[in-house]
Write an enzyme that holds these catalytic residues in place. Structure first.
Site: not given
Ligand SMILES: Cc1cc2nc3c(=O)[nH]c(=O)nc-3n(C[C@H](O)[C@H](O)[C@H](O)COP(=O)(O)OP(=O)(O)OC[C@H]3O[C@@H](n4cnc5c(N)ncnc54)[C@H](O)[C@@H]3O)c2cc1C
Length: 496
Positions: A14, A42-43, A51, A337, A339, A402, A444
């Site tokens: 956000i 949270t991101t 959605h 903010i 879901s 990797c 890695c």
């Protein structure tokens, strides 16, 4: 003292979306985050679904901004080179009661403006998803739903905002805000800065930031969601985001492919006391597996590669709080903010910048705004000729670090040295996917640490896994020459 027009608190999806939107104008903006990386709240731990927008109650901010944000995803992700796939979602029904709920969701979706919704019968569902249970009798199909790399979006937004003049300041916890004649005096750890306007995008701490200048008006309750992630080898077990029909007990567990081709199940929903309680639990993961098995009876659980959890910023009203403070002029809350915040992020950014323009009386347009992110090289996607030419120019692209994901040293060096670049092991994983594969960095990890230490010009023992002080090395067990550690430390570490 440093002066800014706008201080954005929080560098999740956000805060970074608002920062990039603001960088289209001639405004001096700083983004402050207490963590050592963008998208470390949270991101970085959610379902990554864009959605469709049938789920939120009509008339709410969630409903409006979800549908509007969803429609902006193609263009945004193309400009910023973020993985996004519009694969569609299915909400599956097991009985007539579920079918009645689907009918309600369908109607709510129409009211919210969701395009092309369809109610499907058993055979149509089975044709689209052969691995789903034979007991499923129908589904709500939303072709506009998609999947995105959530942290990659926030990182790309931050990088592009920084390329357009926004200052991103990490390891910068806001501890105090005082309103004054020029706006706000913001205390950031030991430092202070002055900003005319403040945008509160502090996620799980949104109430704390609000309460620094306003009368408390909402309380954020963290709600944990746990997940299991599965290997890419089973990534095509389902081709859509598959939800169970929501009941009064919750939305149910979903099964979905990720934007990078893994398979994922989750999330649980459990209120917790702590805004940092991101541990997974035996009970939670067991619950996920039982629920996933109901939808996909032969679920390939043996292919699990990791588990994780994220925290939703919930409030009692169950809607986003996006409002200019009536009490403190120039302070905007973008709080609660949860879901579908990721889906709504681009629309939230437009809305908030519109609000700010109204408060400030408009902003001059930044005529040199660059909408596109500097392109990245994905070595494994190149043709043999392109690979050879690149290695001849820069041999670091010839060294695969990797092996699971096929990521070269050249790609890792690039993402460390970009604006808002990687400084931790997980920051590399989130940007270049080194360590995101089957072995989860087991092979890695040490090499990525060496590259980080070299590029950032720090001692390797100071390289962290993810958050501040999450050290990986405490000292050498054999020779310290390689790491340039003083001899005293050798003796100490050998004693351990
Ligand atoms: C389990 C789960 C599943 C979800 N699934 C989806 C989904 O599929 N689709 C969808 O649309 N949405 C989903 N969401 C919601 C989505 O993840 C969030 O809406 C979104 O990530 C919120 O972003 P944010 O920027 O508000 O918060 P955050 O990402 O938490 O960012 C807030 C930032 O503020 C910083 N901060 C806090 N306090 C301070 C301070 N004092 N000083 C400086 N910085 C501070 C934090 O460090 C943090 O980086 C899900 C959420 C969860 C938890």
């Amino acid at each position: 003292m440093r002066m800014y027009d706008v201080a954005i608190i929080g560098a999740g999806v956000i805060g970074t979306a608002i920062a990039r939107e603001l960088s289209k104008y001639n405004v001096k903006v700083i983004v402050l985050d207490k963590e050592n990386d963008v998208a470390n709240g949270t991101t970085k731990a959610n379902s990554g679904i864009v959605h469709a927008g049938y789920d939120a109650k009509s008339g709410t901010l969630k409903a409006r901004l979800n549908v509007a944000g969803n429609a902006m995803y193609e263009d945004l992700c193309k400009a910023l080179e973020v993985p996004f796939k519009r694969i569609g979602s299915l909400v599956v029904a097991f009985d007539e009661e579920d079918m009645a709920t689907l009918q309600e969701l369908y109607q709510q979706g129409l009211d919210n403006g969701v395009p092309n919704l369809q109610l499907l019968g058993r055979d149509e569902v089975k044709e689209m998803e052969p691995n789903l249970s034979d007991e499923i009798i129908g589904a709500l199909y939303a072709p506009s739903a998609g999947i995105v790399g959530p942290w990659e979006l926030a990182i790309a937004l931050a990088e592009n905002a920084a390329d357009n003049g926004v200052e991103i300041r990490l390891n910068a916890a806001v501890t105090q805000i005082e309103a004054n004649e020029q706006g706000f005096l913001v205390t950031v750890d030991e430092d202070t800065l002055q900003a005319k306007y403040i945008i509160n995008c502090a996620g799980l701490y949104g109430d704390k930031i609000n309460n620094m200048v306003n009368t408390p008006s909402f309380e954020i309750v963290p709600n944990r969601g746990e997940y299991n992630l599965f290997d890419k080898g089973v990534g095509d077990y389902v081709n859509h985001v598959v939800f169970q029909t929501p009941t009064k007990h919750g939305k149910g567990v979903l099964v979905l492919p990720t934007a990078h081709g893994n398979l994922m199940i989750g999330p649980t929903a459990e209120p917790v006391d702590e805004p940092e309680a991101v541990e997974t639990t035996e009970v939670g993961l067991k619950f996920l597996r039982e629920k996933a098995k109901r939808v996909v009876p032969k679920f390939p659980f043996q292919a699990v590669i990791t588990s994780f959890a994220g925290l939703r910023a919930k409030v009692k009203t169950n809607d986003f709080i996006i409002e200019a403070s009536a009490e403190t002029k120039g302070f905007i809350n973008v709080a609660a903010i949860d879901s579908p915040g990721l889906s709504a992020a681009p629309a939230i950014a437009e809305m908030v910048v519109g609000m700010l323009k109204d408060i400030a009386g408009g902003f001059a347009v930044n005529s040199s705004f660059k909408p596109n992110r500097r392109p990245s090289i994905h070595f494994m996607a190149l043709s043999p000729e392109e690979k050879a030419a690149l290695i001849a120019k820069d041999p670091r692209y010839g060294r695969v670090i990797c092996r699971c994901e096929g990521i070269t040293e050249g790609e890792i060096v690039d993402i460390i040295n970009r604006k808002a670049g990687a400084t931790s092991l997980d920051a590399v994983k989130r940007r270049a996917r080194a360590g995101a594969g089957r072995c989860q960095g087991g092979f890695c990890g040490p090499r990525v640490m060496e590259i980080l230490a070299r590029e950032l010009k720090v001692d390797i023992t100071s390289v962290v896994k993810d958050r501040k002080a999450s050290y990986i090395l405490t000292g050498a067990t054999k020779s310290n020459d390689e790491y340039g550690l003083p001899s005293q430390q050798v003796a100490d570490s050998q004693d351990i």
